[in-house]
Motif scaffolding. Structure first.
Motif, PDB file in Angstrom:
ATOM      1  N   VAL A 226       0.820  -1.060   0.012  1.00 54.65           N
ATOM      2  CA  VAL A 226       0.144  -0.009   0.039  1.00 54.65           C
ATOM      3  C   VAL A 226       1.092   1.209   0.035  1.00 54.65           C
ATOM      4  O   VAL A 226       1.828   1.313   0.687  1.00 54.65           O
ATOM      5  CB  VAL A 226      -0.922  -0.135   1.185  1.00 54.65           C
ATOM      6  CG1 VAL A 226      -1.740   1.429   1.422  1.00 54.65           C
ATOM      7  CG2 VAL A 226      -1.850  -1.208   1.219  1.00 54.65           C
ATOM      8  N   ILE A 227       0.575   1.983  -0.882  1.00 53.08           N
ATOM      9  CA  ILE A 227       1.400   3.438  -1.113  1.00 53.08           C
ATOM     10  C   ILE A 227       0.702   4.135   0.201  1.00 53.08           C
ATOM     11  O   ILE A 227      -0.741   4.800   0.121  1.00 53.08           O
ATOM     12  CB  ILE A 227       1.272   4.036  -2.360  1.00 53.08           C
ATOM     13  CG1 ILE A 227       1.689   3.266  -3.460  1.00 53.08           C
ATOM     14  CG2 ILE A 227       1.854   5.636  -2.469  1.00 53.08           C
ATOM     15  CD1 ILE A 227       1.531   3.622  -4.800  1.00 53.08           C
ATOM     16  N   PHE A 228       1.477   4.936   0.903  1.00 51.18           N
ATOM     17  CA  PHE A 228       0.999   6.010   1.925  1.00 51.18           C
ATOM     18  C   PHE A 228       1.240   7.430   1.545  1.00 51.18           C
ATOM     19  O   PHE A 228       2.711   7.739   1.597  1.00 51.18           O
ATOM     20  CB  PHE A 228       1.209   5.379   3.343  1.00 51.18           C
ATOM     21  CG  PHE A 228       0.673   6.175   4.422  1.00 51.18           C
ATOM     22  CD1 PHE A 228      -0.475   7.028   4.541  1.00 51.18           C
ATOM     23  CD2 PHE A 228       1.304   6.420   5.624  1.00 51.18           C
ATOM     24  CE1 PHE A 228      -1.054   7.737   5.306  1.00 51.18           C
ATOM     25  CE2 PHE A 228       1.064   7.036   6.727  1.00 51.18           C
ATOM     26  CZ  PHE A 228      -0.187   7.711   6.514  1.00 51.18           C
ATOM     27  N   ILE A 229       0.481   8.373   1.409  1.00 46.87           N
ATOM     28  CA  ILE A 229       1.075   9.491   1.286  1.00 46.87           C
ATOM     29  C   ILE A 229       0.837  10.698   2.362  1.00 46.87           C
ATOM     30  O   ILE A 229      -0.662  10.569   2.745  1.00 46.87           O
ATOM     31  CB  ILE A 229       0.599  10.288  -0.148  1.00 46.87           C
ATOM     32  CG1 ILE A 229       1.090   9.335  -1.167  1.00 46.87           C
ATOM     33  CG2 ILE A 229       1.103  11.716  -0.278  1.00 46.87           C
ATOM     34  CD1 ILE A 229       0.465  10.005  -2.752  1.00 46.87           C
ATOM     35  N   ARG A 230       1.552  11.245   3.179  1.00 41.40           N
ATOM     36  CA  ARG A 230       1.016  12.092   3.967  1.00 41.40           C
ATOM     37  C   ARG A 230       1.796  13.474   3.812  1.00 41.40           C
ATOM     38  O   ARG A 230       3.105  13.434   3.682  1.00 41.40           O
ATOM     39  CB  ARG A 230       1.508  11.540   5.515  1.00 41.40           C
ATOM     40  CG  ARG A 230       1.553  12.411   6.812  1.00 41.40           C
ATOM     41  CD  ARG A 230       1.692  11.788   8.032  1.00 41.40           C
ATOM     42  NE  ARG A 230       0.395  10.963   8.392  1.00 41.40           N
ATOM     43  CZ  ARG A 230       0.451  10.197   9.435  1.00 41.40           C
ATOM     44  NH1 ARG A 230       1.368  10.095  10.352  1.00 41.40           N
ATOM     45  NH2 ARG A 230      -0.787   9.613   9.733  1.00 41.40           N
ATOM     46  N   ASP A 231       1.107  14.684   4.106  1.00 40.96           N
ATOM     47  CA  ASP A 231       1.636  15.801   4.071  1.00 40.96           C
ATOM     48  C   ASP A 231       2.403  16.282   2.599  1.00 40.96           C
ATOM     49  O   ASP A 231       3.375  16.877   2.401  1.00 40.96           O
ATOM     50  CB  ASP A 231       2.667  16.198   4.985  1.00 40.96           C
ATOM     51  CG  ASP A 231       2.088  16.282   6.712  1.00 40.96           C
ATOM     52  OD1 ASP A 231       0.779  16.577   6.377  1.00 40.96           O
ATOM     53  OD2 ASP A 231       2.808  15.944   7.320  1.00 40.96           O
TER      54      ASP A 231
ATOM     55  N   ASP B  87       6.875   5.739   4.622  1.00 45.75           N
ATOM     56  CA  ASP B  87       7.501   4.389   4.892  1.00 45.75           C
ATOM     57  C   ASP B  87       6.905   4.113   6.245  1.00 45.75           C
ATOM     58  O   ASP B  87       7.638   3.997   7.054  1.00 45.75           O
ATOM     59  CB  ASP B  87       8.926   4.314   4.736  1.00 45.75           C
ATOM     60  CG  ASP B  87       9.376   3.010   4.577  1.00 45.75           C
ATOM     61  OD1 ASP B  87       8.489   2.112   4.204  1.00 45.75           O
ATOM     62  OD2 ASP B  87      10.646   2.751   4.942  1.00 45.75           O
ATOM     63  N   TYR B  88       5.773   3.363   6.124  1.00 41.00           N
ATOM     64  CA  TYR B  88       5.086   3.329   7.490  1.00 41.00           C
ATOM     65  C   TYR B  88       5.708   1.810   7.936  1.00 41.00           C
ATOM     66  O   TYR B  88       6.160   1.106   7.186  1.00 41.00           O
ATOM     67  CB  TYR B  88       3.736   3.021   7.219  1.00 41.00           C
ATOM     68  CG  TYR B  88       2.964   2.188   6.359  1.00 41.00           C
ATOM     69  CD1 TYR B  88       3.026   0.936   6.335  1.00 41.00           C
ATOM     70  CD2 TYR B  88       3.125   2.814   4.701  1.00 41.00           C
ATOM     71  CE1 TYR B  88       2.372  -0.017   5.333  1.00 41.00           C
ATOM     72  CE2 TYR B  88       2.750   1.895   4.062  1.00 41.00           C
ATOM     73  CZ  TYR B  88       2.370   0.642   4.249  1.00 41.00           C
ATOM     74  OH  TYR B  88       1.945  -0.127   2.896  1.00 41.00           O
TER      75      TYR B  88
ATOM     76  N   PHE C 255      -4.179   6.635   1.286  1.00 40.80           N
ATOM     77  CA  PHE C 255      -3.754   5.134   1.160  1.00 40.80           C
ATOM     78  C   PHE C 255      -4.027   4.764  -0.098  1.00 40.80           C
ATOM     79  O   PHE C 255      -5.272   4.722  -0.647  1.00 40.80           O
ATOM     80  CB  PHE C 255      -4.279   4.431   2.233  1.00 40.80           C
ATOM     81  CG  PHE C 255      -4.090   4.908   3.662  1.00 40.80           C
ATOM     82  CD1 PHE C 255      -2.963   4.427   4.297  1.00 40.80           C
ATOM     83  CD2 PHE C 255      -4.923   5.487   4.296  1.00 40.80           C
ATOM     84  CE1 PHE C 255      -2.724   4.823   5.450  1.00 40.80           C
ATOM     85  CE2 PHE C 255      -4.579   6.145   5.671  1.00 40.80           C
ATOM     86  CZ  PHE C 255      -3.476   5.559   6.020  1.00 40.80           C
ATOM     87  N   ILE C 256      -3.218   4.071  -0.964  1.00 45.35           N
ATOM     88  CA  ILE C 256      -3.358   3.630  -2.244  1.00 45.35           C
ATOM     89  C   ILE C 256      -3.056   2.112  -2.349  1.00 45.35           C
ATOM     90  O   ILE C 256      -2.145   1.890  -2.383  1.00 45.35           O
ATOM     91  CB  ILE C 256      -2.520   4.544  -3.493  1.00 45.35           C
ATOM     92  CG1 ILE C 256      -2.920   5.917  -3.256  1.00 45.35           C
ATOM     93  CG2 ILE C 256      -3.020   3.842  -4.670  1.00 45.35           C
ATOM     94  CD1 ILE C 256      -1.849   6.679  -4.052  1.00 45.35           C
TER      95      ILE C 256
END
Length: 390
Positions: free
Chosen positions: A115-120, A125-126, A151-152
């Motif tokens: 899952v791709i995670f984009i924040r700000d 990298d969670y 979340f993608i």
């Protein structure tokens, strides 16, 4: 309770020559603030893959939404999935995004692309905990949510795009992540983001997909109320009560209908400023009333909004039309589909003689049907809907 909500959207394309998609997305709401989203990818493509992915996503989402542990879900899948007669295995990969109280996201991944995670606006990298259930290696993460987190989730048809065409080894996960990071900066909805990704995959395949490809996007955002007034009340004595309730509500205000706008004009003591600019699609022009965010014609405009709403829930092919259009229907779509999370309908039951022409389509005859149809579409988009009749 925080003021966040989850905007969820997904899009799929089928393997070339297949009528059924081998991927399946299932969404189950536990309550107003919690949802279980499952993207499953069945082995191969076509009918068998469709059965495998549908069963997997349905079983997991239903069991998790009812509070059963992940291990029970996985064991049930293993015991339930039919065995492929060719390969001798029952196989479906899956990604689970469990939104809890709009405060945390539990992400569980088995053999699907990460899952791709984009924040700000940045790729994040969670941490991922590795656990084993039977012979299955599963990754589990717990993330505290913030506004604008994205979340993608995707099936492996996305990174496989372009193999032997644009790329030797497909469209790499890192390149997809960078692509989506750039696109996400524009502030698109979850549905639009998933559509952009899958359309790009289709392009990389040369519009002849060699695999089913699915993207599911979850975007965390603040709640945004919206209010829409449609039609005069059945009893004229209810006009002031209807208007006071409508304008007392927080959020933007949309007024639909000629008679309705006249009532609003009288209530606010502000004139209706009509426009003679007809749109290219033939819809009636919009108007302006000081204190109202948007004033449009009624039945014809709402009917067009419903057409766009059904397309959004299907293939989203008309996005380019309503996302930039200056007609009333396009402007309502942008407010309801992209901005609003909580929509309050104020619907008058007065009968308009102009709508009783038997030569008109039946959905023009019954205004209530339009409201019910639009409400159902908006609910399917994940909006909270409240309808008040007068």
């Amino acid at each position: 309770m925080n003021n966040l909500c989850a905007d969820i959207g997904y899009r799929s394309i089928n393997h070339e020559g297949e009528q059924l998609c081998g991927d399946h997305v299932d969404i189950v709401e536990q309550d107003e603030n919690s949802s279980v989203i499952v993207l499953a990818d069945g082995l191969g493509s076509g009918v068998k893959a469709s059965i495998l992915s549908t069963l997997t996503s349905k079983i997991i989402s239903t069991m998790m939404a009812n509070g059963l542990p992940l291990e029970d879900c996985v064991n049930t899948i293993v015991a339930t999935l039919p065995i492929c007669s060719v390969r001798g295995v029952a196989y479906s990969t899956f990604t689970i995004i469990h939104i809890k109280n709009n405060t945390t996201a539990e992400i569980i991944q088995y053999d699907n692309p990460k899952v791709i995670f984009i924040r700000d606006g940045e790729l994040f990298d969670y941490p991922r905990e590795e656990i084993y259930m039977g012979n299955k290696k599963i990754f589990k993460s717990l993330i505290k949510l913030q506004e604008d987190d994205i979340f993608i989730a995707m099936s492996d048809g996305c990174p496989h795009a372009g193999i032997g065409l644009a790329y030797n080894f497909g469209w790499k996960w890192e390149d997809i992540a960078e692509f989506m990071q750039t696109v996400a900066a524009a502030g698109y909805t979850a549905k639009t983001l998933s559509t952009i990704l899958v359309d790009q995959c289709n392009k990389e395949y040369g519009y002849k997909p060699g695999d089913d490809a699915t993207a599911c996007v979850v975007k965390i955002r603040k709640r945004e109320p919206m209010n829409i007034l449609f039609g005069p009340p059945r009893n004229r004595d209810d006009c002031n009560r209807m208007m006071s309730l409508f304008f007392s509500k927080e959020g933007k205000h949309i007024v639909c209908g000629g008679t309705t706008s006249s009532i609003v004009s009288n209530y606010l003591g502000k004139p209706v400023k009509a426009s003679l600019n007809f749109s290219s699609n033939g819809l009636p022009p919009i108007a302006e009333i000081e204190g109202v965010d948007l004033v449009t014609e009624g039945v014809i405009t709402i009917n067009k909004v419903i057409e766009y709403a059904k397309d959004v829930l299907d293939e989203n092919k008309l996005y380019d039309e309503w996302s930039v259009g200056r007609d009333g229907a396009s402007m309502i779509c942008r407010l309801l589909f992209e901005e609003a999370t909580d929509i309050n309908f104020y619907v008058g039951r007065a009968v308009n003689p102009a709508h009783q022409n038997p030569d008109l389509p039946i959905n023009f005859n019954i205004k209530m049907n339009l409201v019910e149809e639009l409400s159902a579409c908006l609910k399917d988009m994940g909006k909270r809907i409240k309808v008040s009749y007068f």
